[in-house]
Design a protein around this motif. Structure first.
Motif, short mmCIF file in Angstrom:
data_model
loop_
_atom_site.label_atom_id
_atom_site.label_comp_id
_atom_site.label_asym_id
_atom_site.label_seq_id
_atom_site.Cartn_x
_atom_site.Cartn_y
_atom_site.Cartn_z
N LEU A 1 45.65 26.93 4.92
CA LEU A 1 43.65 26.93 4.44
C LEU A 1 43.13 28.09 5.59
O LEU A 1 42.22 28.69 5.23
CB LEU A 1 43.55 25.57 4.33
CG LEU A 1 43.97 25.03 3.28
CD1 LEU A 1 43.29 23.35 3.24
CD2 LEU A 1 43.69 25.35 1.92
N ARG A 2 43.53 27.81 6.92
CA ARG A 2 42.78 28.53 7.76
C ARG A 2 42.96 30.01 7.60
O ARG A 2 42.04 30.72 7.92
CB ARG A 2 42.94 27.97 9.10
CG ARG A 2 42.36 26.62 9.50
CD ARG A 2 42.65 26.06 11.04
NE ARG A 2 42.15 24.66 11.24
CZ ARG A 2 42.71 23.83 11.61
NH1 ARG A 2 43.97 23.94 11.99
NH2 ARG A 2 42.10 22.81 11.97
N VAL B 1 47.60 21.03 -1.44
CA VAL B 1 48.81 21.91 -1.68
C VAL B 1 49.38 22.77 -0.63
O VAL B 1 50.29 22.72 -0.42
CB VAL B 1 48.23 22.70 -2.67
CG1 VAL B 1 49.27 23.75 -3.49
CG2 VAL B 1 47.67 21.91 -4.15
N PHE B 2 48.23 23.05 0.43
CA PHE B 2 48.61 24.04 1.49
C PHE B 2 48.51 23.28 2.71
O PHE B 2 47.74 22.33 2.73
CB PHE B 2 47.50 25.20 1.42
CG PHE B 2 47.89 26.17 0.32
CD1 PHE B 2 49.13 26.40 -0.21
CD2 PHE B 2 46.86 26.97 -0.18
CE1 PHE B 2 49.17 27.26 -1.29
CE2 PHE B 2 46.81 27.65 -1.44
CZ PHE B 2 48.12 27.95 -1.86
N ALA B 3 49.10 23.71 3.68
CA ALA B 3 49.10 22.95 5.21
C ALA B 3 47.69 23.40 5.46
O ALA B 3 46.95 24.51 5.07
CB ALA B 3 50.43 23.48 5.78
N LEU B 4 47.17 22.73 6.47
CA LEU B 4 45.82 23.24 7.00
C LEU B 4 45.81 24.36 7.56
O LEU B 4 44.91 25.26 7.58
CB LEU B 4 45.45 22.02 8.24
CG LEU B 4 44.08 22.22 8.95
CD1 LEU B 4 43.13 22.00 7.87
CD2 LEU B 4 44.06 21.16 9.83
N ASN B 5 46.93 24.88 8.24
CA ASN B 5 46.91 26.34 8.99
C ASN B 5 46.76 27.41 7.96
O ASN B 5 46.32 28.48 8.05
CB ASN B 5 48.14 26.22 9.78
CG ASN B 5 48.23 25.61 11.13
OD1 ASN B 5 46.99 25.33 11.63
ND2 ASN B 5 49.26 25.38 12.05
N THR C 1 33.43 21.35 4.85
CA THR C 1 34.58 21.25 4.22
C THR C 1 35.94 21.00 4.68
O THR C 1 36.82 20.16 4.49
CB THR C 1 34.53 22.16 2.68
OG1 THR C 1 33.57 21.89 1.98
CG2 THR C 1 35.81 21.86 2.10
N LEU C 2 36.03 22.21 5.33
CA LEU C 2 37.42 22.50 6.27
C LEU C 2 37.61 21.36 7.21
O LEU C 2 38.68 20.77 7.49
CB LEU C 2 37.39 23.82 7.12
CG LEU C 2 38.81 24.21 7.59
CD1 LEU C 2 39.75 24.29 6.27
CD2 LEU C 2 38.66 25.39 8.25
N LYS C 3 36.57 20.76 7.84
CA LYS C 3 36.82 19.66 8.71
C LYS C 3 36.88 18.44 8.20
O LYS C 3 37.73 17.61 8.59
CB LYS C 3 35.24 19.72 9.56
CG LYS C 3 35.29 18.65 10.78
CD LYS C 3 33.85 18.59 11.51
CE LYS C 3 34.04 17.54 12.42
NZ LYS C 3 32.85 17.41 13.24
N GLY C 4 36.53 18.29 6.89
CA GLY C 4 36.73 17.15 6.17
C GLY C 4 38.27 16.94 5.74
O GLY C 4 38.87 16.09 5.58
#
Length: 315
Positions: free
Chosen positions: A58-59, A52-56, A86-89
């Motif tokens: 989520l960070r 749903v959200f871009a990786l940035n 989880t974030l790395k995956g």
């Protein structure tokens, strides 16, 4: 309220505080998470929003949750292996191509400024449209030649500008992205053409402003507003100006286009990276390199020179 809380709050920029508060609210209210949160709960939140959200984004959400836990004296779940893995995956399974604004080339800057000057020449001397043209030209030239971000442009204040005859002007910003505490001073050169200093002087004189925000809104009655431009208005303003100048790719530009354009121009004209970083205000080399487009990205010119040199050699 403890006196120290005011200083702790001041250490984080107001914009970041609002962003963090919104992220925590989304986790707790909209998603239904509990605070303080366990590492597994945070990992589940990230996984559920991975597509749903871009990786940035989520960070940023994770940074907000981390900040909340630290501020309230709870263990930080962001440091737990389950969250980090989880974030790395997510980064591996949902890679995102970095989006970069199209840089404004010098030839395009000349085209846009020429279009603004033609518009002004067609107007009556007392036309209120002179205001908008003068403001847009000053914002464009200052943003390009100093590599300013949009938030820096809208935070410039007239009383914080010092004019140095024959040399340029000195702008002081109380805060910048890389120096949120001390602020920075930027020297703006007076140029023989496409001059940002002359454009700013013309806008200030026409708008008759002596203090407050340098770049301001203009209402439908063509009156200069007391408040500065909103951050979200800079991109539409630039795209409108670019489109009126005949740039068919106007929708591909953003406020970072001026910064990227100047960095690309400076790099192509032999500026050393250290000098460019100091001039623009970058502290991180990686950040600077993201803004710079190589003048020969395919290496075509270098390869052709080598080929032509070898063509003269005996086989």
């Amino acid at each position: 309220m403890r006196r120290s809380n005011a200083y702790i709050s001041a250490a984080t920029r107001e914009r970041t505080q609002r962003s963090y508060a919104s992220a925590v609210r989304h986790f707790e209210v909209e998603w239904g998470g509990l605070l303080p949160a366990s590492g597994q709960q945070v990992a589940d939140y990230l996984a559920e929003h991975a597509s749903v959200f871009a990786l940035n984004t989520l960070r940023q959400r994770l940074a907000a949750l981390s900040d909340w836990h630290q501020a309230h004296g709870f263990p930080d779940p962001a440091k737990l292996p389950v969250v980090r893995k989880t974030l790395k995956g997510i980064a591996r399974l949902h890679p995102e191509r970095p989006k970069q604004a199209r840089p404004v080339q010098l030839v395009e800057l000349e085209q846009i400024v020429a279009a603004l000057d033609r518009q002004r020449a067609k107007l009556e001397s007392d036309s209120p449209e002179h205001l908008r043209i003068a403001r847009d030209k000053a914002l464009l030239l200052l943003g390009f030649w100093r590599g300013f971000r949009s938030d820096e442009l809208i935070r410039l204040r007239v009383e914080h500008i010092e004019w140095v005859a024959g040399q340029g002007m000195v702008c002081t910003l109380d805060q910048t992205k890389n120096d949120a505490i001390g602020g920075r001073t930027f020297r703006v050169p007076a140029l023989s053409r496409l001059c940002p200093v002359g454009a700013c002087l013309a806008w200030i004189a026409l708008a008759q402003i002596t203090d407050g925000p340098l770049f301001r809104g203009i209402d439908r009655w063509h009156r200069v507003c007391a408040h500065g431009l909103h951050a979200n208005s800079v991109i539409p303003l630039l795209r409108r100006v670019f489109a009126q100048a005949g740039l068919t790719t106007a929708a591909q530009y953003s406020s970072h286009s001026l910064r990227r354009g100047f960095a690309t121009w400076a790099n192509a004209n032999g500026w050393e990276l250290k000098a460019l970083m100091e001039y623009v205000g970058w502290r991180d080399v990686k950040s600077a390199l993201r803004y710079i487009d190589a003048p020969d990205p395919f290496g075509q010119a270098r390869i052709e020179r080598a080929l032509s040199g070898r063509a003269d050699q005996p086989s």
